[in-house]
Design an enzyme around this catalytic site. Structure first.
Site, PDB file in Angstrom:
ATOM      1  N   ARG A  64       1.007  -1.410   0.346  1.00 10.68           N
ATOM      2  CA  ARG A  64       0.085  -0.138   0.074  1.00 10.68           C
ATOM      3  C   ARG A  64       0.668   1.088  -0.035  1.00 10.68           C
ATOM      4  NH1 ARG A  64      -2.534   1.963   4.197  1.00 10.68           N
ATOM      5  NH2 ARG A  64      -2.131  -0.338   5.685  1.00 10.68           N
ATOM      6  N   TYR A 117     -16.106  12.935 -17.317  1.00  6.77           N
ATOM      7  CA  TYR A 117     -16.764  11.364 -17.163  1.00  6.77           C
ATOM      8  C   TYR A 117     -18.306  11.760 -16.309  1.00  6.77           C
ATOM      9  CZ  TYR A 117     -16.153   6.717 -15.776  1.00  6.77           C
ATOM     10  OH  TYR A 117     -16.374   5.199 -14.968  1.00  6.77           O
ATOM     11  N   ASP A 189      -7.451  15.643 -16.159  1.00  2.00           N
ATOM     12  CA  ASP A 189      -7.395  13.916 -17.188  1.00  2.00           C
ATOM     13  C   ASP A 189      -7.425  13.463 -18.383  1.00  2.00           C
ATOM     14  OD1 ASP A 189      -8.396  11.754 -17.317  1.00  2.00           O
ATOM     15  OD2 ASP A 189     -10.528  11.550 -16.387  1.00  2.00           O
ATOM     16  N   LYS A 214      -7.467   1.982 -20.348  1.00  2.00           N
ATOM     17  CA  LYS A 214      -7.727   2.958 -21.560  1.00  2.00           C
ATOM     18  C   LYS A 214      -5.888   2.590 -22.205  1.00  2.00           C
ATOM     19  CE  LYS A 214     -12.176   3.858 -20.364  1.00  2.00           C
ATOM     20  NZ  LYS A 214     -12.023   4.003 -18.514  1.00  2.00           N
TER      21      LYS A 214
HETATM   22  N1  PLP Z   1     -11.748   9.459 -16.558  1.00  2.00           N
HETATM   23  C1  PLP Z   1     -12.093   9.298 -18.422  1.00  2.00           C
HETATM   24  C2  PLP Z   1     -11.804  10.118 -18.745  1.00  2.00           C
HETATM   25  C3  PLP Z   1     -12.636   7.657 -18.323  1.00  2.00           C
HETATM   26  O1  PLP Z   1     -13.272   7.440 -19.913  1.00  2.00           O
HETATM   27  C4  PLP Z   1     -12.775   6.748 -17.078  1.00  2.00           C
HETATM   28  C5  PLP Z   1     -13.461   5.190 -17.574  1.00  2.00           C
HETATM   29  O2  PLP Z   1     -14.422   5.132 -18.455  1.00  2.00           O
HETATM   30  C6  PLP Z   1     -11.871   7.356 -15.866  1.00  2.00           C
HETATM   31  C7  PLP Z   1     -11.984   8.402 -16.380  1.00  2.00           C
HETATM   32  C8  PLP Z   1     -12.785   6.537 -15.086  1.00  2.00           C
HETATM   33  O3  PLP Z   1     -11.623   5.363 -15.271  1.00  2.00           O
HETATM   34  P1  PLP Z   1     -11.290   3.820 -14.889  1.00  2.00           P
HETATM   35  O4  PLP Z   1     -13.143   3.488 -15.755  1.00  2.00           O
HETATM   36  O5  PLP Z   1     -10.406   2.540 -14.724  1.00  2.00           O
HETATM   37  O6  PLP Z   1     -11.941   3.708 -12.800  1.00  2.00           O
END
Ligand code: PLP
Length: 400
Positions: A64, A117, A189, A214
């Site tokens: 951790r 998101y 992000d 992703k």
């Molecule tokens: N940020 C974006 C732009 C996303 O498209 C996603 C998931 O689709 C996330 C964050 C969240 O990621 P995770 O599904 O790995 O928790």
């Protein structure tokens, strides 16, 4: 670092993905990153164990707090993003939640982009409802709107490089510049762009987050996230929070992400080229009312995208079907090479109907404000042959 190891600083990003910084060894070196799956490390002296607790760069003692494979991933992504350090997490949401909990306390204010998101939007709504944080939503293109939204108690500006699903590009330098002058840290992000297409820290961002699930992982076989820091103090603060939250990434997930990242440059190049080609072909199809892709000259942010994403515009595009919701359903159920599935950024082409899935919690007015029409289809363009992808899209369009 000995001469035996290549100096990553001398390499371009495409080469750095294949040669991430590795721990030094004598006499030989592994060609792959070693997987340290064990979660516990033993110490020779009591003092060394005490010292290991003190920061994100200390000796390893319990996963951790840190793990060698995880730290290799953190080093690799920090290097690509131009950060001083990184914290890998169990998912993208793990990174976003850890960062926001570390930066915010009751009474604080957040300025966030309207088109976030869904998971991030839900987190902000939860922080507002249950933890006394206030949130002001802004567009992604107007620094004056951010300026007007800032308050003395604003503690975070939260942005996404490219918005989902309409692929609007955010004016990172303009918006972050306003926050910086007010002393407010910016979190970006960068999942859709990847550090190969955009490095938000170069535009003043303090923290960059990714769903490594992703493009970084890239093969739909790993759930992981990462936060990259421009400054070591923020890194330490967020690391401290992560010890309580415990959204720790498993070493094997970190290893899979690193393995995927070795082909990131090739995949991203292919995603960008095919998406641009597909966007052009879709624009000329009679069943398609509009195409959303920043690489198209008609896109509202095309000029900004040319400056912010000079090497390509990513692998996600969206298009409005003239036949509305029924046409979108027929299309997403008719593709054969592409799959009807959420998520994005992997080697496989995927299609999704945002209005009934990722954005289904929005009212009709909110959908309209977000530009998500009933006939909108989002496509994450994979790395299959472009002609095969087009043939599949064309036959599915013929069924709408
Ligand atoms: N940020 C974006 C732009 C996303 O498209 C996603 C998931 O689709 C996330 C964050 C969240 O990621 P995770 O599904 O790995 O928790």
């Amino acid at each position: 670092m000995s001469d035996f190891h290549v100096n990553p600083e001398a390499l371009r990003p495409e080469s750095r993905t294949v040669h991430p910084p590795l721990a030094e060894t004598t006499g030989s070196r592994p060609m792959g990153v070693p997987l340290h799956q064990g979660h516990l490390f033993a110490f020779e002296t009591a003092d060394a164990l005490v010292q290991a607790h003190e920061g994100p760069d200390g000796a390893f003692f319990y996963n951790r707090y840190g793990n060698p494979t995880v730290r290799s991933l953190e080093g690799a992504v920090a290097d690509l993003e131009g950060g001083t350090g990184a914290l890998a997490t169990a998912s993208g949401m793990g990174a976003i939640t850890t960062v926001l909990l570390a930066l915010l306390r009751t009474g604080d204010h957040v300025v966030a982009q309207r088109s976030l998101y869904g998971g991030t939007f839900a987190l902000l709504a939860d922080l507002a409802e249950r933890r006394g944080v206030t949130v002001t939503l802004v567009g992604g293109d107007d620094p004056a709107e951010v300026e007007a939204a800032l308050r003395p108690e604003t503690r975070v500006l939260y942005l996404e490089t490219v918005s989902n699903p309409t692929t609007r590009v955010t004016d990172l330098p303009g918006l972050i510049g306003v926050a910086k002058r007010a002393g407010v840290p910016s979190v970006v992000d960068n999942t859709f762009a990847t550090p190969l297409l955009c490095r938000p820290i170069e535009h003043g961002a303090d923290i960059v987050v990714h769903s490594a699930t992703k493009y970084l992982g890239g093969h739909s076989d790993v759930l992981a996230g990462i936060a990259v820091f421009a400054d070591p103090d923020l890194h330490r603060r967020v690391w401290q929070q992560s010890l309580e939250l415990g959204a720790t990434v498993d070493p094997f997930a970190a290893w899979l992400t690193l393995r995927g990242m070795q082909t990131l440059a090739l995949r991203v190049r292919r995603h960008c080229d095919t998406a641009l080609d597909l966007a052009g072909r879709l624009s000329g199809h009679p069943a398609v009312a509009a195409v959303h892709y920043p690489g198209l000259p008609a896109h509202p942010d095309h000029e900004l995208a040319r400056r912010l994403l000079p090497d390509g515009h990513g692998g996600v595009l969206a298009f409005d079907l003239a036949g509305g919701r029924e046409a979108a359903r027929a299309f997403t159920e008719s593709v054969r090479l592409a799959s009807l599935a959420p998520s994005l950024g992997g080697v496989h082409s995927l299609v999704l109907h945002p209005a009934s899935t990722s954005h289904r919690q929005l009212s009709d007015e909110e959908l309209a404000a977000a530009g998500v029409g009933a006939g909108l289809v989002r496509m994450s363009v994979g790395i299959e042959h472009p002609e095969d992808i087009w043939a599949d899209v064309e036959q599915a369009l013929a069924k709408v």
